[in-house]
Design an enzyme around this catalytic site. Structure first.
Site, PDB file in Angstrom:
ATOM      1  N   GLU A   1      -6.560  -7.817  -0.264  1.00 31.51           N
ATOM      2  CA  GLU A   1      -7.333  -7.580   0.949  1.00 31.51           C
ATOM      3  C   GLU A   1      -8.768  -7.233   0.567  1.00 31.51           C
ATOM      4  O   GLU A   1      -9.000  -6.555  -0.435  1.00 31.51           O
ATOM      5  CB  GLU A   1      -6.762  -6.420   1.779  1.00 31.51           C
TER       6      GLU A   1
ATOM      7  N   GLU B   1       0.774  -1.240   0.000  1.00 32.65           N
ATOM      8  CA  GLU B   1       0.000   0.000   0.000  1.00 32.65           C
ATOM      9  C   GLU B   1       0.811   1.300   0.000  1.00 32.65           C
ATOM     10  O   GLU B   1       0.654   2.146   0.880  1.00 32.65           O
ATOM     11  CB  GLU B   1      -0.959   0.009   1.203  1.00 32.65           C
TER      12      GLU B   1
END
Length: 683
Positions: A458, A339
């Protein structure tokens, strides 16, 4: 995961020994009472029966074990470069399927429940045996995984080696003032408890039984988060604004032996691993799960380039380890950075780093299927659509996206315990199942067609941002939550009705169908020390499985989106050959990288100062990740274990600080002055 405070919603649109008791007692008066009986073992019929029984045992037990375990294992040994035994040897291979008893390292046992044809394999002489499989539809580890045909049904092991507050709240509740692993480590060290507390957590939070349960739930992959301090932490990363030396407080290197143990369990149950480097020096996003919350100092500001150089070293060390023959089939994906916050870093900066990381990884592994892992790049929260054509021709690059409704900045108060939109009128879920299908199905399939392998690293059942510490420690108030008042209900699953659970189950199934290849965040949430209960239940696959809002069989997700009225353009596959390591892999057109300069222009650095940015120098000793040690009494490991380094030709030293350079704090340098001189290699 991403906290609400830093989120964007751009991703949304797109043989046993019998006991004495088991023998039947003989009644001496039943037959020939006046004559002594001959011992049964001296009678001819006994030996005839014994011979027949032995033959049956050989056929029923030894032959299946040979064909399902030993023979595939021998094939695997040969394929990984080790030598098969020249003569038969006595091995201690054990295996078991549904209903078998597993004995763990501490001597305790549990029953393995797997209704899907999965079986575990344990061979102390060859702890790298790859013949286990988690279920009937997933290839064993020593068989080929076919991208586009085999599907990822995965789960994250968040909170195990990177301690997020909402996943392990009790540790943070016991240490007031801790908001991330930096502050938690600092406080524990002040108490003299850092190593004991961390090792207790590593040792108990996820056990072998968890991995067995994951396989028994029909899942076939785990995404495993590791921190860079599994390799090392630095005692000097510069000076703060007051002139004080800053040391990274993390417990360095200790978690690695537990990482190896976890990988061994995954191998035992046939579960593939996506290894995720979750933390980065300086922080790639400013979130608490990057190591330290606050500012971004990776590829940003005065220490951005130096931190990037250091992170490339850690990515290289991990690549070297997992590309060894002993590990490459177990760990087919390496997510090189989690991320990076592209909106604050810029797309050119992230793309340039990805190109640099790609060159480093393939410089170690070479190109083509079987040579090292698939490289996974996160989309930077921009959604997959903007990555179409990036590094076209590259060898095995995957795109990772993390779609969440919880962090789209909206209250998301619409109910889930009402009739589902677009269904048959009998199912529950409200708008949420159809929302998942409409938001994500076409997005994922279009990316598979335009970019290549794409998966959701995710996602969760969280339709809102409720849950203890979801928005961070000290941030769980109505003012900080997009949901607003009323989060207490969502923190206590004991209040949920059967209708609520059915609605959440349909949302989970629709999400899985829309995403296609996915890793749920996360397997387990630890209880709060105050309530003794899980206070972020929407995020726990295990809790949902136990209580009915996660599917007992993930395959039942297939066709859910069509059922709820969404007909996305399917990805018909297969992928192009180069995308999965076939013909043309690694042949990138020169023009495709022409704009990916290194270093790129960083934010918070004036163009005229780029040449003066502090850097490190490649003159240090490389910290190789050690292989596991095996000390089972009476067992000699016959398999090669490797030395942690796949490519002996890779001899470049590690990055290390330049003597005399007055580095600013590498984790808090955005407002610091760039040193005038002495901070570039060779200067």
């Amino acid at each position: 995961m991403i906290p609400h405070s830093g989120s964007t919603d751009a991703v949304l649109p797109e043989g046993d020994i019998p006991s004495k008791e088991s023998y039947r007692a003989v009644d001496p008066s039943a037959e020939y009472p006046s004559a002594p009986r001959r011992p049964f073992y001296k009678r001819a019929w006994f030996w005839l029966v014994a011979a027949v029984a032995l033959a049956v045992i050989v056929v029923a037990v030894i032959v299946p074990v040979y064909f399902t375990v030993i023979k595939p294992n021998q094939r695997n040994k040969l394929s990984t470069g080790t030598t098969a035994p020249s003569k038969p040897v006595q091995t201690a291979v054990t295996t078991g399927g549904d209903g078998s008893t597993v004995t763990m390292d501490d001597g305790t046992t549990f029953v393995y429940n797997n209704k899907f044809g999965g079986f575990w394999v344990s061979d102390p002489e060859n702890p790298f045996d790859n013949s286990a499989r988690p279920n009937s539809w997933t290839p064993a580890l020593n068989e080929t995984w076919t991208w586009g045909q085999d599907r990822i049904f995965g789960v994250n092991l968040g909170g195990l080696f990177v301690l997020e507050p909402f996943i392990v709240p009790a540790l943070y509740e016991a240490n007031p003032g801790a908001v991330d692993e930096w502050t938690l480590s600092t406080l524990l060290a002040q108490k003299g408890q850092l190593q004991s507390a961390m090792e207790d957590h590593y040792n108990t939070f996820i056990t072998e039984q968890d991995i067995a349960e994951i396989a028994g739930a029909g899942l076939n992959w785990i995404r495993l988060q590791i921190p860079f301090w599994a390799i090392e932490a630095w005692a000097d990363v510069g000076v703060d604004g007051n002139g004080n030396k800053v040391a990274e407080p993390f417990l360095a290197q200790v978690c690695w032996k537990y990482v190896l143990r976890l990988l061994g369990w995954a191998r035992k149950y046939g579960i593939r691993v996506n290894l995720d480097l979750h933390t980065i020096p300086g922080s790639q996003n400013g979130f608490n799960h990057s190591g330290k919350s606050g500012s971004i100092n990776w590829m940003n500001g005065p220490m951005g380039l130096a931190n990037a150089e250091r992170s490339l070293d850690y990515q290289r060390i991990i690549t070297e380890f997992i590309s060894q023959p002993e590990w490459k089939d177990l760990i087919p994906i390496f997510s090189v950075i989690n991320e990076p916050f592209m909106a604050k870093l810029s797309r050119p900066v992230v793309e340039s780093f990805y190109w640099k990381a790609y060159q480093m990884v393939r410089g170690v592994t070479g190109t083509g299927a079987g040579n090292g892992p698939m490289i996974a790049f996160h989309d930077g929260f921009s959604g997959p659509g903007g990555w179409a054509g990036f590094l076209a021709g590259s060898d095995r690059v995957a795109l990772d996206t993390h779609p969440y409704f919880a962090f789209n900045g909206k209250a998301n108060r619409e109910p889930v315990n009402v009739t589902a939109d677009g269904g048959d009128g009998q199912e529950l879920g409200g708008q949420w199942p159809q929302n998942a299908c409409n938001s994500w199905a076409a997005m994922m399939n279009n990316s598979r067609a335009a970019f290549g392998v794409t998966f959701a690293g995710e996602f969760s059942n969280a339709i809102n941002d409720c849950g203890l510490y979801i928005n961070g420690v000290n941030a769980d108030t109505a003012d900080n939550s997009a949901y607003g008042p009323g989060c207490a209900y969502w923190e206590d699953a004991s209040q949920w009705s059967d209708e609520q659970k059915q609605g959440l189950l349909n949302f989970a199934l629709a999400s899985m169908d829309a995403l296609g290849d996915w890793f749920f965040w996360t397997w387990k949430i630890g209880p709060s020390s105050t309530t003794k209960s899980v206070r972020a239940p929407l995020w726990s696959y295990q809790l949902g499985l136990q209580n009915g809002w996660m599917p007992a069989d993930p395959r039942t997700a297939s066709g859910k989106c069509a059922h709820f009225g969404t007909q996305p353009t399917p990805f018909d596959g297969p992928f192009q050959a180069w995308q999965t390591g076939g013909a043309g892999a690694g042949v990138i057109a020169p023009g495709a990288t022409a704009d990916l300069a290194w270093p790129p222009q960083l934010n918070n650095v004036a163009p005229a100062e780029m040449a003066r940015l502090p850097q490190y120098t490649p003159t240090g000793a490389v910290h190789t990740l050690p292989p596991p040690s095996f000390t089972t009494p009476g067992v000699t490991v016959t398999a090669a274990v490797g030395n942690g380094w796949a490519n002996a030709q890779d001899t470049t030293p590690a990055q290390t600080p330049i003597p005399g350079c007055a580095y600013p704090d590498a984790w808090d340098a955005l407002g610091a002055a760039i040193p005038a001189a002495g901070c570039q290699p060779g200067a």
